[in-house]
Design a protein around this motif. Sequence first.
Motif, mmCIF file in Angstrom:
data_model
loop_
_atom_site.group_PDB
_atom_site.id
_atom_site.type_symbol
_atom_site.label_atom_id
_atom_site.label_comp_id
_atom_site.label_asym_id
_atom_site.label_seq_id
_atom_site.Cartn_x
_atom_site.Cartn_y
_atom_site.Cartn_z
ATOM 1 N N LEU A 97 -34.157 12.080 25.758
ATOM 2 C CA LEU A 97 -34.819 10.678 26.099
ATOM 3 C C LEU A 97 -36.209 12.103 26.187
ATOM 4 O O LEU A 97 -36.563 11.863 27.258
ATOM 5 N N LYS A 98 -37.101 11.256 25.117
ATOM 6 C CA LYS A 98 -38.660 11.399 25.251
ATOM 7 C C LYS A 98 -39.553 11.137 25.072
ATOM 8 O O LYS A 98 -39.519 9.817 24.285
ATOM 9 N N PHE A 99 -41.009 10.718 25.143
ATOM 10 C CA PHE A 99 -42.164 10.061 25.033
ATOM 11 C C PHE A 99 -42.989 11.005 24.634
ATOM 12 O O PHE A 99 -43.085 12.078 25.204
ATOM 13 N N ARG A 100 -44.010 10.346 24.414
ATOM 14 C CA ARG A 100 -45.083 11.105 24.428
ATOM 15 C C ARG A 100 -45.963 10.345 24.888
ATOM 16 O O ARG A 100 -46.642 8.776 24.310
ATOM 17 N N ASN A 101 -47.976 10.692 25.064
ATOM 18 C CA ASN A 101 -48.662 9.611 25.955
ATOM 19 C C ASN A 101 -49.505 9.489 24.872
ATOM 20 O O ASN A 101 -50.000 10.923 24.454
ATOM 21 N N ASP A 102 -49.474 8.773 24.624
ATOM 22 C CA ASP A 102 -51.125 8.470 23.545
ATOM 23 C C ASP A 102 -51.715 7.371 24.560
ATOM 24 O O ASP A 102 -52.185 6.600 23.149
#
Length: 589
Positions: free
Chosen positions: A480-485
């Motif tokens: 489970l991954k996300f990018r801090n945008d």
Amino acid sequence: MPRSTTDLDPTPREGRRPRLRTAAIATGVVAVAAGGLYVAGLVATGDDISAGTRVDGVDIGGMSRSEAEARLTAAAPASWKAPIPVKVGDRAATVDPASAGLTVDVAKTADRAADPSRDPVTVVGRLFSSGEREVRPVYAYDEAKTRTAVAELAKQNDRTVREGSVAFHDGKAVATQSVTGSKLDTGRAAASLRAAYPAATGAAAVTLPVQVTEPRLPAAEVSRFLDAYAKPAVSGPVTLTAGSERLRISAATLSDHLTVKNDGGRLTASLDQDALLRDPDVARPLASLTSAPVEASLGVRDGKVVVESEGRPGHEVTAKALGDAVRPLLTKSGDAARTAPVATKVTEPGLSSASLARLGITEQMSTFTVNFPTAPYRTTNIGRAAELINGSLVQPGEVWSFNKTVGERTPDNGFVDGTMILDGSYRSAPGGGVSAMATTVYNAMFFAGVQPVEHGAHSFYIERYPAGREATVAWGQLDLKFRNDTGKPIYIKASATDHSVTVSFLGTKKYDSVEAVAGPRTNITQPVKREGTGEACVPQPPLEGFDTTVDRVFKNDGVEVKRETYKTHYTPRDEVTCKPTAEKGDASH
């Protein structure tokens, strides 16, 4: 009257005729005599070899050609077959002349001894000579065999030039000495062998021509470097101090990170300080000399982010400080001389009361709670995952990973066996239950409005999770991954009880609100009844499979600015009854 020329002194003319006639007769007599002697010589000797004839000491006088050939073959001098001693560089060897194509042609030698040319002087001379006669042998030369013999000499004696060097292995300095290269000049060597045949008894070795290549690094430089640097460098451990703490680095560890190079004919060494700092034999004990900074703990009060507990500085030994402390000790000997202080650097925490506003962590972006049935394994595994995730600081542009942050779900990492979905069925496996944490993080990410990078739903639907908005993880398979945008750091706050887990994202919102709009369930599929196997089997009730969609709606000032659609397919959850057999699985429940 005058006299005519014919009347002039006739006497002289008459007197000349007898003298010319006499000379001719004399010459004829000599010729007849010589011819007689030549014939006599031939008659006397025929085709035989004259008495007293020798070839390299072998008496073949009075023999016919065939007899002489047989005699020369049977009684050949030892020198004709004797090995030829040679010297190739600094190595001695011998060459078998026959193998090298160097022999005596006895047939031609017998022909030479028999004087097949019938030279008159030699033939007549045989009538009056009673002395011995030495005939030189006729030598045979097989060029192909000579080339082969020389090639074999080259194969056995050629040496490739080798540069000297020093290397470090297992706490020792290992020297490789320089070797001069040599290559046999095969063309000239063949000519030298031919000229040396046959070899006289006790003859000195024939020096064959070689081409010599000297190494660029002199042997003296290898010795100098060994004595001046290499041996002292690994003569024992070095000891670094920081206050009352001491770090001892063994010679074996030092040798793993020392390299040597040839710098224009001079050996120099270098220490890889970064690799030395990472070496477990250094990193582990170094922890007693250092401490990581403690980050401030954040919370939310009256809608604002506040510091719940202040952080504190840490102390760090940098790779440069480590290298600067170790290098001067490497040329010294003795424990006292190989001990020195190492500089430490103060490291401030990234989060503190002073840095909070500057970082832009000012508000709660989202929060989400998942409730679950109480079970000891859930309390342990979900609580451990929350402990590892809590306090994560995700910088702008950085990708956050569940698996990287939580680590493998093993007993050594604080996890126990629990129920999870494996191969479409409930199974008992390490880390069971952490999908509750994954689902909670996913929903906090969803409503914070940040960019998903990797996400996977359970294979079949679990009723306590929101359909189409849940997640599972499997070590080495699914993350489970996300990018801090958002452009500002995000602080993840996680906590768990024995029946619930809550995750909040703190930072700066990009959108005033993020909403979820669920679509209808379609493509309904009915489950079947089947029998599970193995001790890890867990009975499960049936549940239909279906497809669903969820829209993520982004709003500013109450107006929709963006919409994302997520589709999820759930297989039916078959009714399972269990019998003992073993199976493996791959996802946390």
